[in-house]
Design a protein around this motif. Structure first.
Motif, PDB file in Angstrom:
ATOM      1  N   TYR A  15      65.539  53.267  36.058  1.00  0.00           N
ATOM      2  CA  TYR A  15      66.642  52.148  34.975  1.00  0.00           C
ATOM      3  C   TYR A  15      67.173  50.827  36.327  1.00  0.00           C
ATOM      4  O   TYR A  15      65.950  51.131  37.562  1.00  0.00           O
ATOM      5  N   ILE A  16      66.657  49.699  35.981  1.00  0.00           N
ATOM      6  CA  ILE A  16      67.056  48.166  36.235  1.00  0.00           C
ATOM      7  C   ILE A  16      68.938  48.283  36.199  1.00  0.00           C
ATOM      8  O   ILE A  16      68.934  48.428  34.861  1.00  0.00           O
ATOM      9  N   ARG A  17      69.333  48.264  37.674  1.00  0.00           N
ATOM     10  CA  ARG A  17      69.889  47.989  37.678  1.00  0.00           C
ATOM     11  C   ARG A  17      71.278  46.427  37.463  1.00  0.00           C
ATOM     12  O   ARG A  17      69.687  45.183  37.168  1.00  0.00           O
ATOM     13  N   ARG A  18      72.016  46.507  36.925  1.00  0.00           N
ATOM     14  CA  ARG A  18      72.462  45.454  36.057  1.00  0.00           C
ATOM     15  C   ARG A  18      74.259  45.687  35.838  1.00  0.00           C
ATOM     16  O   ARG A  18      74.976  46.388  35.725  1.00  0.00           O
ATOM     17  N   PRO A  19      74.517  44.120  36.971  1.00  0.00           N
ATOM     18  CA  PRO A  19      75.904  44.206  37.343  1.00  0.00           C
ATOM     19  C   PRO A  19      76.039  43.201  35.974  1.00  0.00           C
ATOM     20  O   PRO A  19      75.837  42.986  35.343  1.00  0.00           O
ATOM     21  N   GLY A  20      77.595  43.509  35.655  1.00  0.00           N
ATOM     22  CA  GLY A  20      78.368  42.551  34.729  1.00  0.00           C
ATOM     23  C   GLY A  20      79.855  42.740  34.504  1.00  0.00           C
ATOM     24  O   GLY A  20      80.127  43.331  35.847  1.00  0.00           O
ATOM     25  N   ALA A  21      80.463  41.727  34.506  1.00  0.00           N
ATOM     26  CA  ALA A  21      81.620  41.998  34.380  1.00  0.00           C
ATOM     27  C   ALA A  21      82.514  41.798  32.921  1.00  0.00           C
ATOM     28  O   ALA A  21      82.142  41.144  32.284  1.00  0.00           O
ATOM     29  N   TYR A  22      84.060  42.826  33.203  1.00  0.00           N
ATOM     30  CA  TYR A  22      84.048  42.609  31.463  1.00  0.00           C
ATOM     31  C   TYR A  22      85.983  42.620  31.983  1.00  0.00           C
ATOM     32  O   TYR A  22      86.170  43.014  32.601  1.00  0.00           O
ATOM     33  N   ALA A  23      86.328  41.947  30.713  1.00  0.00           N
ATOM     34  CA  ALA A  23      87.956  41.362  31.452  1.00  0.00           C
ATOM     35  C   ALA A  23      89.029  42.313  30.371  1.00  0.00           C
ATOM     36  O   ALA A  23      88.804  42.432  28.800  1.00  0.00           O
ATOM     37  N   ILE A  24      89.369  43.096  30.648  1.00  0.00           N
ATOM     38  CA  ILE A  24      91.096  43.366  29.739  1.00  0.00           C
ATOM     39  C   ILE A  24      92.307  42.203  29.933  1.00  0.00           C
ATOM     40  O   ILE A  24      92.328  41.631  30.787  1.00  0.00           O
ATOM     41  N   LEU A  25      92.437  41.801  28.144  1.00  0.00           N
ATOM     42  CA  LEU A  25      92.675  40.519  27.739  1.00  0.00           C
ATOM     43  C   LEU A  25      94.376  40.457  27.215  1.00  0.00           C
ATOM     44  O   LEU A  25      94.351  40.922  26.184  1.00  0.00           O
ATOM     45  N   PRO A  26      95.489  41.175  27.934  1.00  0.00           N
ATOM     46  CA  PRO A  26      96.192  41.368  27.362  1.00  0.00           C
ATOM     47  C   PRO A  26      97.014  40.298  26.277  1.00  0.00           C
ATOM     48  O   PRO A  26      97.233  38.418  27.201  1.00  0.00           O
ATOM     49  N   LEU A  27      97.606  39.639  25.728  1.00  0.00           N
ATOM     50  CA  LEU A  27      97.709  38.688  24.514  1.00  0.00           C
ATOM     51  C   LEU A  27      99.174  39.223  23.641  1.00  0.00           C
ATOM     52  O   LEU A  27      98.620  39.819  22.779  1.00  0.00           O
ATOM     53  N   LYS A  28     100.357  38.700  24.337  1.00  0.00           N
ATOM     54  CA  LYS A  28     101.820  39.014  23.607  1.00  0.00           C
ATOM     55  C   LYS A  28     101.860  41.116  23.129  1.00  0.00           C
ATOM     56  O   LYS A  28     102.153  41.003  22.331  1.00  0.00           O
ATOM     57  N   GLY A  29     101.663  41.783  23.573  1.00  0.00           N
ATOM     58  CA  GLY A  29     101.682  43.137  23.818  1.00  0.00           C
ATOM     59  C   GLY A  29     100.773  43.568  23.040  1.00  0.00           C
ATOM     60  O   GLY A  29     100.582  44.568  22.638  1.00  0.00           O
ATOM     61  N   ARG A  30      99.513  42.450  22.780  1.00  0.00           N
ATOM     62  CA  ARG A  30      98.192  43.156  22.206  1.00  0.00           C
ATOM     63  C   ARG A  30      97.135  43.025  22.586  1.00  0.00           C
ATOM     64  O   ARG A  30      97.352  42.322  24.225  1.00  0.00           O
ATOM     65  N   PHE A  31      96.012  43.350  23.012  1.00  0.00           N
ATOM     66  CA  PHE A  31      94.251  42.662  23.479  1.00  0.00           C
ATOM     67  C   PHE A  31      93.886  42.054  22.772  1.00  0.00           C
ATOM     68  O   PHE A  31      92.818  43.224  21.860  1.00  0.00           O
ATOM     69  N   LEU A  32      92.862  41.649  23.535  1.00  0.00           N
ATOM     70  CA  LEU A  32      91.575  40.379  23.185  1.00  0.00           C
ATOM     71  C   LEU A  32      90.080  41.323  23.599  1.00  0.00           C
ATOM     72  O   LEU A  32      90.344  42.544  24.515  1.00  0.00           O
ATOM     73  N   LEU A  33      89.659  42.525  21.942  1.00  0.00           N
ATOM     74  CA  LEU A  33      88.854  42.876  22.400  1.00  0.00           C
ATOM     75  C   LEU A  33      87.507  42.383  21.401  1.00  0.00           C
ATOM     76  O   LEU A  33      87.554  41.664  20.515  1.00  0.00           O
ATOM     77  N   THR A  34      86.507  42.398  22.272  1.00  0.00           N
ATOM     78  CA  THR A  34      85.100  41.643  21.340  1.00  0.00           C
ATOM     79  C   THR A  34      84.640  43.243  20.177  1.00  0.00           C
ATOM     80  O   THR A  34      84.222  44.157  20.952  1.00  0.00           O
ATOM     81  N   ALA A  35      84.197  43.124  18.496  1.00  0.00           N
ATOM     82  CA  ALA A  35      83.184  43.627  18.110  1.00  0.00           C
ATOM     83  C   ALA A  35      81.805  43.269  17.946  1.00  0.00           C
ATOM     84  O   ALA A  35      81.413  42.431  17.433  1.00  0.00           O
ATOM     85  N   GLU A  36      80.901  43.935  18.343  1.00  0.00           N
ATOM     86  CA  GLU A  36      79.769  43.495  18.331  1.00  0.00           C
ATOM     87  C   GLU A  36      79.531  44.321  16.878  1.00  0.00           C
ATOM     88  O   GLU A  36      79.632  45.465  16.652  1.00  0.00           O
TER      89      GLU A  36
END
Length: 146
Positions: A15-36
């Motif tokens: 396995y190759i180590r792959r660091p990443g950064a991810y966000a919880i994004l609250p918006l007016k009582g809901r959350f922004l997400l992404t759909a790939e």
């Protein structure tokens, strides 16, 4: 030690180590997400790999702009988890080190520029139900419900 989420590594696989950064994004009582939407639909916290020379926070800002088209402010690190996965888009077996932040969405400046990504806005319950990996679900649950 960073907690492993999901299946253990395969003993015969490198396995190759792959660091990443991810966000919880609250918006007016809901959350922004992404759909790939490449091979099926995978709902994720927005974010991704940290490029060489880039800090986790710089990567977070870049990835949210690419995947959602939004700017963010005041990112705060919540923690991290790791998972062992095959990444078909890179033909890579990776030990993903996922640094999770909460940040405030400021405004949408353009449509997503990352190919095959669409923006979703969901309630916490709906987000937890559809997030594609257990680590994202765990952090969303902790954030939304303490």
């Amino acid at each position: 030690m960073i907690r492993r989420i999901g299946p253990p590594p395969l003993p015969s696989q490198r396995y190759i180590r792959r660091p990443g950064a991810y966000a919880i994004l609250p918006l007016k009582g809901r959350f922004l997400l992404t759909a790939e939407t490449g091979n099926g639909i995978d709902i994720q916290l927005p974010g991704g790999g940290i490029d060489p020379g880039e800090s986790p926070v710089q990567a977070l800002h870049r990835e949210v702009r690419e995947e959602l088209g939004w700017t963010i402010a005041r990112p705060r690190r919540l923690g991290a988890f790791r998972r062992f996965v095959y990444m078909p888009e890179y033909d890579l077996w990776a030990e993903k080190i996922c640094h999770v932040y909460v940040a405030h969405p400021v405004r949408q400046i353009h449509a997503p520029t990352e190919p095959l990504h669409e923006t979703l806005v969901l309630s916490a319950d709906d987000a937890i139900a559809v997030l594609g990996n257990e680590g994202d679900q765990m952090f969303m649950t902790r954030y939304a419900f303490g």
